[in-house]
Design a protein around this motif. Structure first.
Motif, mmCIF file in Angstrom:
data_model
loop_
_atom_site.group_PDB
_atom_site.id
_atom_site.type_symbol
_atom_site.label_atom_id
_atom_site.label_comp_id
_atom_site.label_asym_id
_atom_site.label_seq_id
_atom_site.Cartn_x
_atom_site.Cartn_y
_atom_site.Cartn_z
ATOM 1 N N LEU A 1 24.777 -0.178 -0.953
ATOM 2 C CA LEU A 1 24.809 -1.454 -0.234
ATOM 3 C C LEU A 1 23.863 -2.465 -0.859
ATOM 4 C CD1 LEU A 1 24.829 -0.146 3.454
ATOM 5 C CD2 LEU A 1 26.753 -1.137 2.191
ATOM 6 N N SER A 2 22.748 -1.989 -1.424
ATOM 7 C CA SER A 2 21.753 -2.865 -2.031
ATOM 8 C C SER A 2 22.077 -3.209 -3.479
ATOM 9 C CB SER A 2 20.379 -2.191 -1.961
ATOM 10 O OG SER A 2 19.381 -2.984 -2.512
ATOM 11 N N ARG A 3 23.139 -2.582 -4.023
ATOM 12 C CA ARG A 3 23.494 -2.757 -5.433
ATOM 13 C C ARG A 3 22.289 -2.418 -6.319
ATOM 14 N NH1 ARG A 3 28.045 -3.058 -3.179
ATOM 15 N NH2 ARG A 3 29.702 -4.408 -3.943
ATOM 16 N N ALA A 4 21.726 -1.225 -6.085
ATOM 17 C CA ALA A 4 20.467 -0.824 -6.720
ATOM 18 C C ALA A 4 20.658 0.126 -7.891
ATOM 19 C CB ALA A 4 19.552 -0.189 -5.671
ATOM 20 N N ASP A 5 21.818 0.133 -8.526
ATOM 21 C CA ASP A 5 22.076 1.101 -9.597
ATOM 22 C C ASP A 5 21.119 0.934 -10.771
ATOM 23 O OD1 ASP A 5 24.263 -0.478 -11.789
ATOM 24 O OD2 ASP A 5 23.752 -1.365 -9.874
ATOM 25 N N LYS A 6 20.844 -0.303 -11.166
ATOM 26 C CA LYS A 6 19.966 -0.533 -12.322
ATOM 27 C C LYS A 6 18.536 -0.109 -12.017
ATOM 28 C CE LYS A 6 22.633 -4.343 -14.371
ATOM 29 N NZ LYS A 6 23.774 -4.234 -13.439
ATOM 30 N N GLU A 7 18.054 -0.438 -10.825
ATOM 31 C CA GLU A 7 16.691 -0.065 -10.446
ATOM 32 C C GLU A 7 16.543 1.453 -10.330
ATOM 33 O OE1 GLU A 7 17.448 -4.257 -9.126
ATOM 34 O OE2 GLU A 7 18.534 -2.360 -9.010
ATOM 35 N N GLU B 1 9.790 -2.471 -7.217
ATOM 36 C CA GLU B 1 8.332 -2.491 -7.068
ATOM 37 C C GLU B 1 7.707 -1.163 -7.476
ATOM 38 O OE1 GLU B 1 6.417 -5.082 -6.559
ATOM 39 O OE2 GLU B 1 8.243 -6.282 -6.561
ATOM 40 N N LEU B 2 8.393 -0.057 -7.223
ATOM 41 C CA LEU B 2 7.894 1.243 -7.675
ATOM 42 C C LEU B 2 7.822 1.295 -9.197
ATOM 43 C CD1 LEU B 2 9.643 3.805 -5.281
ATOM 44 C CD2 LEU B 2 7.176 3.584 -5.662
ATOM 45 N N VAL B 3 8.855 0.777 -9.838
ATOM 46 C CA VAL B 3 8.865 0.730 -11.299
ATOM 47 C C VAL B 3 7.687 -0.102 -11.809
ATOM 48 C CG1 VAL B 3 10.111 -0.160 -13.310
ATOM 49 C CG2 VAL B 3 11.340 1.124 -11.558
ATOM 50 N N PHE B 4 7.458 -1.240 -11.177
ATOM 51 C CA PHE B 4 6.355 -2.120 -11.575
ATOM 52 C C PHE B 4 5.015 -1.420 -11.389
ATOM 53 C CE2 PHE B 4 3.020 -5.091 -10.262
ATOM 54 C CZ PHE B 4 2.955 -5.932 -11.361
ATOM 55 N N GLU B 5 4.820 -0.791 -10.227
ATOM 56 C CA GLU B 5 3.542 -0.150 -9.916
ATOM 57 C C GLU B 5 3.291 1.041 -10.846
ATOM 58 O OE1 GLU B 5 -0.086 0.445 -8.178
ATOM 59 O OE2 GLU B 5 1.272 -1.264 -7.949
ATOM 60 N N ILE B 6 4.309 1.821 -11.111
ATOM 61 C CA ILE B 6 4.165 2.968 -12.014
ATOM 62 C C ILE B 6 3.843 2.496 -13.434
ATOM 63 C CG2 ILE B 6 5.459 4.828 -13.146
ATOM 64 C CD1 ILE B 6 6.874 5.161 -10.358
ATOM 65 N N GLU C 1 0.827 -1.206 0.000
ATOM 66 C CA GLU C 1 0.000 0.000 0.000
ATOM 67 C C GLU C 1 0.865 1.262 0.000
ATOM 68 O OE1 GLU C 1 -3.273 0.130 -0.497
ATOM 69 O OE2 GLU C 1 -2.998 -2.038 -0.808
ATOM 70 N N ALA C 2 1.978 1.226 0.751
ATOM 71 C CA ALA C 2 2.871 2.380 0.766
ATOM 72 C C ALA C 2 3.518 2.588 -0.603
ATOM 73 C CB ALA C 2 3.939 2.200 1.834
ATOM 74 N N VAL C 3 3.877 1.495 -1.276
ATOM 75 C CA VAL C 3 4.435 1.594 -2.626
ATOM 76 C C VAL C 3 3.417 2.217 -3.577
ATOM 77 C CG1 VAL C 3 5.184 0.245 -4.636
ATOM 78 C CG2 VAL C 3 6.132 -0.256 -2.382
ATOM 79 N N LYS C 4 2.148 1.823 -3.455
ATOM 80 C CA LYS C 4 1.109 2.391 -4.311
ATOM 81 C C LYS C 4 0.958 3.896 -4.068
ATOM 82 C CE LYS C 4 -1.710 -1.783 -4.926
ATOM 83 N NZ LYS C 4 -3.027 -2.424 -4.659
ATOM 84 N N LYS C 5 0.983 4.311 -2.797
ATOM 85 C CA LYS C 5 0.887 5.741 -2.471
ATOM 86 C C LYS C 5 2.078 6.502 -3.052
ATOM 87 C CE LYS C 5 -1.604 5.201 1.926
ATOM 88 N NZ LYS C 5 -1.493 5.370 3.397
ATOM 89 N N ALA C 6 3.257 5.921 -2.887
ATOM 90 C CA ALA C 6 4.463 6.578 -3.398
ATOM 91 C C ALA C 6 4.404 6.707 -4.919
ATOM 92 C CB ALA C 6 5.703 5.797 -2.976
ATOM 93 N N ALA C 7 3.935 5.668 -5.599
ATOM 94 C CA ALA C 7 3.832 5.701 -7.057
ATOM 95 C C ALA C 7 2.876 6.803 -7.509
ATOM 96 C CB ALA C 7 3.367 4.341 -7.575
#
Length: 562
Positions: free
Chosen positions: A215-221, A329-334, A190-196
């Motif tokens: 630390l999460s190796r999140a460069d691609k995301e 997940e933000l990318v998916f929801e958007i 639900e928080a992801v949906k609000k953020a999107a």
């Protein structure tokens, strides 16, 4: 097997290939077990250096690293290095020796405090877990628990204290020697949906990417989300380069010694929605918690540690979770909401306009002494794009944050969690072992180098070809310039007699090169150094009076500490 062998077998089983440390009588059982294993040992010149090397190895490789010391002063010498790892959430296992349990309380050599539990208590303040093994049959269970805690959730260092007699005893039950790790990969749907929805409805959104994205190796995301919605991205000083700094949406570093573009776009314009990912909004990224950082409408804060969410700024949507997972997940929801509708590339055009308006054409100054600004520019041009940079705390870090251009993620490291001087002198040695063929360069001041410079001999001993670039101005430069900017007198002197670091490097067995003239650092020289493949110290005589970009830090000190 004895208890020490159980511990080493567990490390070996889970991929540990090297241990950094200094030997001593209280860890001879560990020494013997390592001798029988496939694990190599890098003997440092000081236990703090060993801890920093383990940190550097883990920081670059993304896997756990191990350091060890003997009892008493050997263990206390590691404290600053482990505290630095704790501040930056780096998974390091610290193994410290201890006198035999039969000697507790008798005053044995290097015994630490009443009943010898003092060192365990000290390490509890700077680790996720600290304990003493008092039964040989618990050795497997406890090393497994230590590793699990180091790698689970918000990562960090752990500590085990090893009494000499326990380590020698045969283990009759090691059935608990196993290790499973659980990562925080969930998220609040639900928080992801609000953020999107907030990001989709924003007119002037911005992303601030912190150390958690590294630390999460999140460069691609991160890149995918930024390009999907055409959102400009600033980074914290520690996350410098997680998005290429030449990308059209890059604002550069926000905060200490940061980019004027980031400051102008975020602090001086009407940002309505700010997505903060993996940042605690500490002093360095916020320039002393500047209230202008608050967006006009909504702040979305993502962090693996829910204690960081809303700690320094009011948050409208908080999402506890791993940075890469939540961004994905933000990318998916958007994408689900937009259903293929395109976003105009208007924001990157605005970033370009801001960048053009603030552009100051930098001429390479040909003064008698090397300008630190030019030094960084010359290094940037002379070294390969995949170079790993470690910048030490002080002016060297400020110059690097402002003027290095990092185009590949995971290429720039500063130990800002604890901000210890000397970190970037030793940590690159461990980093180079993890980096393979990538060049590793340490940018350090002469004050920092004098703290841990003996570790150059460690690199020589194992032929680890780190390049140290020393900004030599015979002073603690940040203290000197900070006092001048703040109008503080020199009561405790910041200067000292000049040191010939070329002679020091050569005495330690490394190659030493004196640099005195602007332009001497060029591609031809750096290609020669890289081809030689030996530890090398560049002793660069810099202009001591050139003011570093530390003004935000001085303003913070005046505002917060008076």
């Amino acid at each position: 097997m004895n208890a020490a062998e159980v511990i080493v077998r567990s490390l070996e089983k889970h991929g540990v290939t090297c241990v950094f440390g200094v030997p001593g009588g209280a860890i001879e059982s560990l020494n013997t077990a390592l001798y029988k294993s496939s694990i190599s040992v890098i003997v440092a010149k000081h236990e703090e250096g060993a801890a920093f090397m383990a940190d550097g190895y883990a920081r670059v490789s993304g896997v756990i690293a191990v350091c060890c010391s003997t009892a008493g002063p050997g263990a206390t010498n590691m404290i600053t290095g482990i505290a630095s790892a704790f501040g930056d959430s780096i998974p390091v296992i610290a193994l410290t020796g201890q006198v035999s349990t039969s000697l507790f309380g008798k005053g044995a050599i290097q015994e630490f405090s009443v009943q010898s539990f003092g060192i365990v208590s000290i390490f509890r303040q700077i680790t996720k877990y600290s304990d003493i093994i008092i039964n040989e049959n618990k050795a497997g269970e406890m090393i497994s628990r230590a590793r699990r805690l180091a790698l689970t959730g918000r990562k960090g260092p752990v500590h085990l204290n090893l009494p000499a007699d326990i380590m020698k005893r045969k283990v009759t039950d090691d059935s608990h020697e196993r290790c499973s790790t659980t990562q925080v990969l969930g998220f609040d749907r639900e928080a992801v949906k609000k953020a999107a929805q907030l990001l989709l409805g924003a007119k002037r959104p911005v992303i601030v990417a912190g150390w958690g994205t590294v630390l999460s190796r999140a460069d691609k995301e991160l890149l995918e989300l930024a390009e999907l919605l055409d959102i400009p991205v600033a980074t914290s000083p520690k996350a410098k380069g997680i998005l290429s700094e030449v990308h059209p949406l890059s604002l550069g570093v926000l905060g200490f010694a940061g980019s004027p573009v980031a400051k102008e776009y975020i602090l001086k314009r009407d940002v309505d929605v700010l997505l903060a990912v993996g940042t605690s909004f500490n002093e360095f990224v916020t320039s002393g918690w500047d209230k202008r950082l608050l967006p006009m409408k909504s702040l979305i804060h993502v962090d693996i540690d829910c204690n960081e969410i809303g700690k320094n700024y009011y948050v409208h949507v908080g999402i506890a979770g791993d940075a890469a997972t939540v961004l994905r997940e933000l990318v998916f929801e958007i994408g689900r909401i937009r259903k293929g509708r395109r976003i105009e590339n208007t924001r990157r055009k605005e970033v370009e306009q801001v960048r053009a308006a603030l552009l100051v054409k930098t001429r390479k100054q040909n003064k008698a002494l090397y300008s630190p600004h030019r030094l960084i520019m010359d290094l940037n041009e002379a070294l390969p794009k995949n170079t790993l940079y470690f910048a030490d705390n002080g002016n060297s870090m400020a110059w690097a944050i402002r003027y290095l251009t990092i185009t590949e993620p995971y290429s720039f490291y500063v130990g800002l969690g604890f901000a210890s001087m000397g970190f970037a002198v030793a940590a690159p040695i461990g980093a180079k072992l993890a980096a393979g063929d990538r060049p590793v360069v340490a940018l350090v001041g002469d004050g920092s180098f004098l703290m841990n410079g003996m570790e150059v001999a460690t690199a020589v001993n194992y032929n680890i070809p780190v390049i140290w670039v020393i900004m030599n101005n015979a002073m603690l430069g940040m203290v000197y310039h900070g006092r001048k900017l703040a109008g503080i007198p020199e009561g405790i002197p910041s200067g000292f007699k000049p040191v010939d670091h070329v002679k020091l490097a050569e005495a330690l067995g490394a190659r030493g090169i004196r640099i005195t003239t602007p332009g001497e650092i060029n591609r031809e020289l750096m290609d020669d150094i890289l081809a030689a493949g030996v530890p090398t110290v560049l002793d660069v005589i810099i202009d001591p009076e050139e003011v570093p970009p530390i003004h935000s830090r001085i303003s913070s000190l005046e505002k917060l500490y008076t």
